[in-house]
Design a protein around this motif. Structure first.
Motif, mmCIF file in Angstrom:
data_model
loop_
_atom_site.group_PDB
_atom_site.id
_atom_site.type_symbol
_atom_site.label_atom_id
_atom_site.label_comp_id
_atom_site.label_asym_id
_atom_site.label_seq_id
_atom_site.Cartn_x
_atom_site.Cartn_y
_atom_site.Cartn_z
ATOM 1 N N GLY A 349 0.740 -8.200 -8.531
ATOM 2 C CA GLY A 349 -0.816 -8.661 -9.512
ATOM 3 C C GLY A 349 -1.958 -8.474 -9.135
ATOM 4 N N LEU A 350 -2.190 -8.216 -8.009
ATOM 5 C CA LEU A 350 -4.123 -7.354 -7.626
ATOM 6 C C LEU A 350 -3.690 -6.296 -8.600
ATOM 7 C CD1 LEU A 350 -4.753 -8.459 -3.994
ATOM 8 C CD2 LEU A 350 -5.674 -9.320 -6.335
ATOM 9 N N GLY A 351 -2.609 -5.808 -8.951
ATOM 10 C CA GLY A 351 -2.342 -4.267 -9.533
ATOM 11 C C GLY A 351 -2.548 -3.305 -8.588
ATOM 12 N N ALA A 352 -1.520 -3.188 -7.871
ATOM 13 C CA ALA A 352 -1.558 -2.040 -6.857
ATOM 14 C C ALA A 352 -0.105 -1.642 -7.785
ATOM 15 C CB ALA A 352 -1.504 -2.658 -5.727
ATOM 16 N N THR A 353 -0.066 -0.011 -7.031
ATOM 17 C CA THR A 353 0.645 0.654 -7.266
ATOM 18 C C THR A 353 2.400 0.462 -6.642
ATOM 19 O OG1 THR A 353 0.036 2.283 -6.377
ATOM 20 C CG2 THR A 353 -0.097 2.675 -8.532
ATOM 21 N N ARG A 354 3.820 1.126 -6.844
ATOM 22 C CA ARG A 354 4.526 0.196 -5.534
ATOM 23 C C ARG A 354 3.874 0.920 -4.797
ATOM 24 N NH1 ARG A 354 10.122 1.418 -8.830
ATOM 25 N NH2 ARG A 354 10.902 -1.555 -8.271
ATOM 26 N N SER A 355 3.888 2.478 -4.707
ATOM 27 C CA SER A 355 3.731 3.021 -3.273
ATOM 28 C C SER A 355 2.235 2.316 -2.728
ATOM 29 C CB SER A 355 3.107 4.321 -3.808
ATOM 30 O OG SER A 355 2.332 4.633 -4.280
ATOM 31 N N GLU A 356 1.183 1.991 -2.815
ATOM 32 C CA GLU A 356 -0.025 1.639 -2.258
ATOM 33 C C GLU A 356 0.650 -0.375 -2.064
ATOM 34 O OE1 GLU A 356 -3.633 3.065 -5.321
ATOM 35 O OE2 GLU A 356 -1.921 1.205 -5.582
ATOM 36 N N THR A 357 1.622 -0.957 -2.455
ATOM 37 C CA THR A 357 1.816 -2.034 -2.313
ATOM 38 C C THR A 357 2.849 -1.798 -0.665
ATOM 39 O OG1 THR A 357 2.322 -2.531 -4.222
ATOM 40 C CG2 THR A 357 3.727 -4.015 -2.701
ATOM 41 N N ILE A 358 3.719 -0.367 -0.506
ATOM 42 C CA ILE A 358 4.492 -0.297 0.587
ATOM 43 C C ILE A 358 3.866 0.143 1.490
ATOM 44 C CG2 ILE A 358 6.020 1.416 1.083
ATOM 45 C CD1 ILE A 358 7.139 1.721 -1.831
ATOM 46 N N ARG A 359 2.321 1.675 1.324
ATOM 47 C CA ARG A 359 1.592 1.154 2.474
ATOM 48 C C ARG A 359 0.852 0.933 3.196
ATOM 49 N NH1 ARG A 359 -1.359 5.823 0.974
ATOM 50 N NH2 ARG A 359 -0.729 5.201 -2.159
ATOM 51 N N LEU A 360 -0.030 -0.723 2.067
ATOM 52 C CA LEU A 360 -0.669 -0.725 2.492
ATOM 53 C C LEU A 360 -0.229 -2.944 2.893
ATOM 54 C CD1 LEU A 360 -3.276 -0.202 0.231
ATOM 55 C CD2 LEU A 360 -2.795 0.402 2.566
ATOM 56 N N VAL A 361 0.803 -2.868 1.776
ATOM 57 C CA VAL A 361 1.558 -4.992 2.169
ATOM 58 C C VAL A 361 2.290 -4.768 3.549
ATOM 59 C CG1 VAL A 361 2.017 -6.435 1.211
ATOM 60 C CG2 VAL A 361 0.311 -5.161 0.132
ATOM 61 N N VAL A 362 3.839 -3.961 2.475
ATOM 62 C CA VAL A 362 4.891 -4.067 3.073
ATOM 63 C C VAL A 362 5.376 -3.232 4.578
ATOM 64 C CG1 VAL A 362 6.959 -3.488 2.897
ATOM 65 C CG2 VAL A 362 5.801 -4.300 0.740
ATOM 66 N N ILE A 363 4.461 -2.429 5.030
ATOM 67 C CA ILE A 363 4.972 -1.349 6.346
ATOM 68 C C ILE A 363 3.913 -2.251 7.301
ATOM 69 C CG2 ILE A 363 3.896 0.488 7.780
ATOM 70 C CD1 ILE A 363 6.059 1.311 5.726
ATOM 71 N N PRO A 364 2.631 -2.061 7.069
ATOM 72 C CA PRO A 364 2.182 -3.046 7.795
ATOM 73 C C PRO A 364 2.669 -5.049 8.285
ATOM 74 C CG PRO A 364 0.244 -2.773 6.632
ATOM 75 C CD PRO A 364 1.793 -2.053 5.749
ATOM 76 N N ALA A 365 3.311 -5.048 7.131
ATOM 77 C CA ALA A 365 4.064 -6.511 6.869
ATOM 78 C C ALA A 365 5.249 -6.662 8.205
ATOM 79 C CB ALA A 365 4.160 -7.306 6.309
ATOM 80 N N ALA A 366 5.689 -5.444 7.798
ATOM 81 C CA ALA A 366 6.946 -5.010 8.561
ATOM 82 C C ALA A 366 7.155 -3.970 10.506
ATOM 83 C CB ALA A 366 7.554 -4.121 7.937
ATOM 84 N N LEU A 367 5.538 -3.635 10.556
ATOM 85 C CA LEU A 367 5.371 -2.747 11.775
ATOM 86 C C LEU A 367 6.051 -3.071 12.805
ATOM 87 C CD1 LEU A 367 3.954 0.124 11.834
ATOM 88 C CD2 LEU A 367 1.882 -1.434 12.384
ATOM 89 N N PRO A 368 5.735 -4.434 13.234
ATOM 90 C CA PRO A 368 6.373 -4.875 14.320
ATOM 91 C C PRO A 368 7.834 -4.680 14.926
ATOM 92 C CG PRO A 368 5.097 -6.851 13.857
ATOM 93 C CD PRO A 368 5.217 -6.006 12.597
ATOM 94 N N GLY A 369 8.547 -5.054 13.399
ATOM 95 C CA GLY A 369 10.246 -5.000 13.024
ATOM 96 C C GLY A 369 9.947 -3.198 12.865
ATOM 97 N N ILE A 370 9.635 -2.433 12.750
ATOM 98 C CA ILE A 370 9.371 -0.934 13.022
ATOM 99 C C ILE A 370 9.277 -0.297 13.988
ATOM 100 C CG2 ILE A 370 8.933 1.377 11.620
ATOM 101 C CD1 ILE A 370 7.733 -0.246 9.315
ATOM 102 N N VAL A 371 8.028 -0.980 14.473
ATOM 103 C CA VAL A 371 8.151 -0.214 15.901
ATOM 104 C C VAL A 371 9.499 -0.418 17.193
ATOM 105 C CG1 VAL A 371 6.210 -0.211 18.402
ATOM 106 C CG2 VAL A 371 5.442 -0.491 15.523
ATOM 107 N N GLY A 372 9.874 -1.882 16.305
ATOM 108 C CA GLY A 372 10.556 -2.491 17.769
ATOM 109 C C GLY A 372 11.839 -1.033 17.581
ATOM 110 N N GLY A 373 12.587 -0.846 16.211
ATOM 111 C CA GLY A 373 13.329 -0.257 15.549
ATOM 112 C C GLY A 373 13.234 1.290 16.733
#
Lengths: 461, 426
Positions: A349-373
């Motif tokens: 909605g803010l105009g980010a592209t998909r990769s920006e969304t993934i890099r700046l939103v999804v990954i930081p949100a998922a980071l603890p889980g990813i680190v655990g994995g």
């Protein structure tokens, strides 16, 4: 071997007991019909069968686990004075000879007559014991089932009894996991304590030289037996690091692509294919690493003018990394899918592209889980055995050069324990000390990782 | 535009100016993701390709046609096993190449036939004593070096000193090939023999039977125990400290390195209980402990997927808790449990590290006939052969891997089939 035969016998007798019990219950029901019984006749039958079979099964198990040790010690006791066995080593050697002779492997014409006598004794005692066991079992089964059979009456709460026994069995099975852990800890800990009595724990943890060959004679040269495990740890770290260098980016990027970009069809094809990587036995990876990857790296290295060991850490690490990819992939995939869609929508909605969304939103949100994995993946890499046994070396070099041969904890455990062992040499015990360390480290990694992943999940639930 | 800095670009201009760069970054990111997947798949393809190309030739083996004279003198009528069968093989070779005189050349000549050739003749005589005294043409296994040459794995241009086959031998081999006395035939030995130091006599039957016995023990212990544990934890256990401990334990055991289970087996089953080394029964016990967490976790998921309405209905018509579970919930959950069990079994079949610890790495020639006889398993056999220096063992290792992967594919396919066929979506 008599045990399978006995098991069949117990099964048949229990079946018989079931039938007798059920019939007696129906008879006892009398004029009132089956409704005058507390439980249905099958339950009376089952109870009789359980009473018949369970004690007998217990006896068979005890025989299976303890008969050999008991027979050996009885026989050995008899001949020990005549053999003049002084040290524990000699006794265990004689016991081994005895076992070989009993099994019919050692056809030693010139064998010790006492031992021969003992072997004959052993076989005779075993035959008697097995016959006696058979008779005892038959008596036991008759007695217990008869005891119960006599007590069958319409008032007897057969169903409740049966359910109680089943429940006890269920509980027993579920506690097996705890006993396994306990067994692992105790068995590894005991031998490790014995090891640390021979070799100081500080030498083991901080020593820089690993050469577990012990001198057999006092004047032997070159076999000092030093147990400084730092090179072994360093080798494990190096190979695991290389493996993670492959697995982490590839696994994570694959997961991102599958979760965020791939269409349904592509996902349906690619995911199972990638999971095949997890199903390939590690020994196959080891073979591939040793016979295909290592020579390829070696020839590439010589082409570039580098000296590459034929058992380079790089080859083992690369192949191990590929092995862990599906592991990283499936955990990251899980974690990324658990990120709420609302976060992505907000970013779009803010105009980010998909990769920006993934890099700046999804990954930081998922980071603890990813680190655990990733932590779980590291623990997998540290504990992996066959690839390193086949593709990494035995020489304990303290180096960070991935082109050289290094050794790992698991390789050392395997080499120290495969083949003949004597159970009080520090060489054998060292394997258990390494095992303890391996267990503790992987356990710690797992606990931390599971905790992190769980905390992360709760965050979005 | 009331702003005073008229020359500065507007927000939209900035966005548009950057758009091309951002889209390129987007495409690059996407490409990297695709590349990651493709590279993993490429590796998988490479792995399979390398193993299939290396192993395919092992399913055929070189045989040598020799005219064997089963002479009475060489035979011992009372004990057929004691005849001089080796001599008969040598005699046949000598007749074919009468010009070979020197001791060292003779040795090279006799080296063309496998040491197993004599055993083959012995079997023939034992099966049919009437052939004694006659001369027969018999296809006998050739030596592994010859085998490798026929399959094109030996470079004739390498200097003689660095070759296992000498120039004279190559000449004889060419002679034999011209006479049609050398041929590649289907390698039955590979499927019917146990291990051997001679590649041409080595087979996987022993290891396969060892794997079979080990898996039988594993299945019969881990399935009932795993299902029982899952039932208790899912259906009966109340949430308390104890069940928490059990759950944490199960999750941790699933991630404990397999070699640690081997240490447990060595310390507990071998040293404490004194069970025999190298026995499938001990291997089965160790693998049971290892696969239990997998089966328990799969079974619990399967039980969770049975809707509570089933349980409530059963309880409503007066079934006891135990009857509800065993008569109604368990049958519905069973397909899922079986799927999990098959996957656990497949993993157990491919496992080798813990079995190294309990002595299942021994060199065992005989095919095991029971649960207590020394045995090895397929993955360990692969490990042993991979360590052997002979070139011919490389292709046999690959062939054994193909067989192992075949078993695994069948098992996993069965699991997928069961999941699709029997599992119900509620």
């Amino acid at each position: 071997m008599i045990v399978p035969l006995l098991l069949v016998c117990i099964l048949v007798c229990s079946q018989l007991a079931y039938w007798l019990g059920a019939r007696r219950a129906s008879r006892k029901a009398g004029a009132g019909g089956l409704s005058s019984l507390h439980s249905r006749p099958q339950y009376y039958g089952m109870l009789t069968a359980l009473w018949c079979g369970l004690p007998a099964l217990l006896v068979v198990l005890v025989w299976f686990f303890f008969a050999e040790a008991f027979l050996t010690s009885t026989v050995m006791e008899k001949i020990a004075p005549s053999l003049n066995l002084a040290t524990p080593e000699e006794i265990s050697l004689a016991e081994n000879d005895l076992k070989n002779m009993v099994a019919g492997h050692g056809i030693m014409a010139a064998a010790n007559p006492f031992l021969q006598q003992a072997a004959e004794d052993y076989l005779r005692l075993k035959a008697i014991g097995e016959k006696a066991l058979f008779v005892v079992l038959l008596c036991l089964m008759t007695a217990t089932s008869f005891f119960l059979w006599r007590r069958i009456s319409p008032e007897m709460r057969a169903r409740n009894h049966v359910e109680l026994i089943i429940r006890a069995f269920l509980i027993l099975c579920s506690t097996l996991a705890v006993f396994t852990t306990l067994g692992i800890v105790l068995s590894v800990l005991f031998e490790s304590i014995r090891f640390f009595q021979l070799v100081p724990i500080t030498d083991f943890l901080f020593g820089l030289k690993w050469s577990p060959q012990m001198a057999i004679r006092a004047d032997q040269v070159g076999s000092s037996g030093s147990f400084g495990a730092v090179p072994v740890f360093a080798g494990t770290m190096l190979i695991s690091f290389i493996a993670m260098l492959v697995a982490a980016p590839v696994g994570l990027m694959s997961a991102i692509y599958l979760a965020e970009y791939a269409g349904k069809k592509f996902r349906a094809v690619a995911k199972p294919l990638l999971e095949i990587l997890a199903g390939v036995p590690t020994v196959v990876y080891g073979f591939f690493a040793a016979l295909t990857v290592a020579p390829a790296i070696r020839s590439m290295g010589t082409g570039l003018g580098l000296s590459v060991s034929s058992e380079s850490a790089l080859a083992a690490g690369l192949v191990m990394g590929v092995m862990i990819i599906p592991f990283v992939l499936s955990i990251s995939d899980d974690v990324i899918n658990a990120v709420p869609q609302a976060l992505r929508d907000g970013s779009y909605g803010l105009g980010a592209t998909r990769s920006e969304t993934i890099r700046l939103v999804v990954i930081p949100a998922a980071l603890p889980g990813i680190v655990g994995g990733m932590l779980l993946a590291v623990s997998r890499a540290i504990g992996e055995t066959m690839i390193v046994v086949m593709a990494a070396g035995l020489s304990a070099n303290l180096t960070a050069n991935p082109l050289q041969a290094v050794t790992t904890v698991t390789v050392q455990i395997v080499t120290l324990l495969v083949g003949d062992q004597e159970f009080d040499s520090p060489k054998t015990l060292a394997a258990f000390a390494l095992g303890l360390l391996l267990f503790v480290v992987t356990l710690a990694l797992n606990i931390v990782a599971l905790y992190v992943v769980r905390k992360y999940r709760e965050q979005y639930e | 535009m009331s702003r005073n800095n008229v020359g500065a670009p507007s927000t939209m201009e900035i966005v548009h100016r950057n758009l091309g760069r951002r889209y390129r970054a987007e495409r690059r990111f996407r490409l990297i993701g695709l590349l990651a997947i493709v590279s993993s798949l490429l590796f998988l393809a490479l792995l399979f390709l390398s193993i299939v190309t290396k192993g395919a030739s092992a399913f055929r083996q070189s045989f040598l046609l020799l005219d064997i004279h089963f002479s009475e003198e060489a035979m011992n009528v009372d004990n057929l096993a004691a005849g001089d069968y080796n001599g008969m093989v040598k005699e046949a070779l000598r007749k074919m190449f009468p010009e070979v005189k020197s001791r060292s050349d003779k040795k090279l000549l006799f080296g063309l036939a496998s040491p197993g050739a004599a055993f083959r003749l012995q079997q023939m005589v034992v099966a049919d004593t009437s052939i004694i005294g006659s001369t027969r043409s018999v296809w006998l296994p050739a030596d592994d070096d010859l085998d490798m040459l026929l399959k094109g794995h030996v470079d004739r241009l390498v200097p003689e000193t660095e070759r296992r086959l000498k120039d004279v031998q190559l000449a004889w081999i060419d002679d034999l090939t011209e006479q049609g006395r050398l041929r590649l035939k289907f390698n039955t030995t590979f499927f019917t023999a146990g291990d051997s130091r001679e590649p041409e006599l080595a087979g996987i039957l022993g290891a396969t039977m060892g794997s079979f016995y080990t898996l039988v023990v594993t299945l019969f212990l881990s399935f009932p125990i795993g299902v029982a544990a899952a039932i208790y934890l899912e259906e009966f256990a109340s949430r308390n400290r104890w069940t928490d401990i059990i759950e944490v334990n199960i999750n941790n055991l699933a991630a404990v390195p397999s070699i640690v289970f081997g240490l447990l087996g060595l310390a507990v089953f071998l040293n404490f209980f004194g069970l025999p080394r190298s026995a499938p029964v001990v291997g089965g016990l160790v693998l049971t402990l290892m696969t239990l967490p997998t089966i328990i976790i799969a079974s619990r998921v399967s039980l969770q997927s049975v809707p509570p309405s089933i349980r409530e209905a059963a309880l409503g018509v007066g079934a006891s808790k135990m009857q509800t579970v065993f008569h109604h919930v368990l049958p519905l959950a069973l397909p899922g449990m079986l799927t999990g069990t098959i996957i656990g079994m497949a993993r157990a079949l491919g496992e080798s590290a813990p079995l190294l610890m309990i002595g299942m790495v021994a060199f065992i020639v005989d095919v095991p006939k029971g649960f207590l006889e020394p045995a090895t398993v397929l993955p360990v056999q692969i490990y042993l052969w991979a360590d052997s220096p002979e070139r011919a063992f490389v292709e046999r290792t690959s062939a054994a891997i193909i067989v192992l992967l075949g078993f695994l594919i069948v098992m996993n396919a069965a699991a997928v089939f069961m999941r699709n066929r029997f599992e119900r979506r509620w």
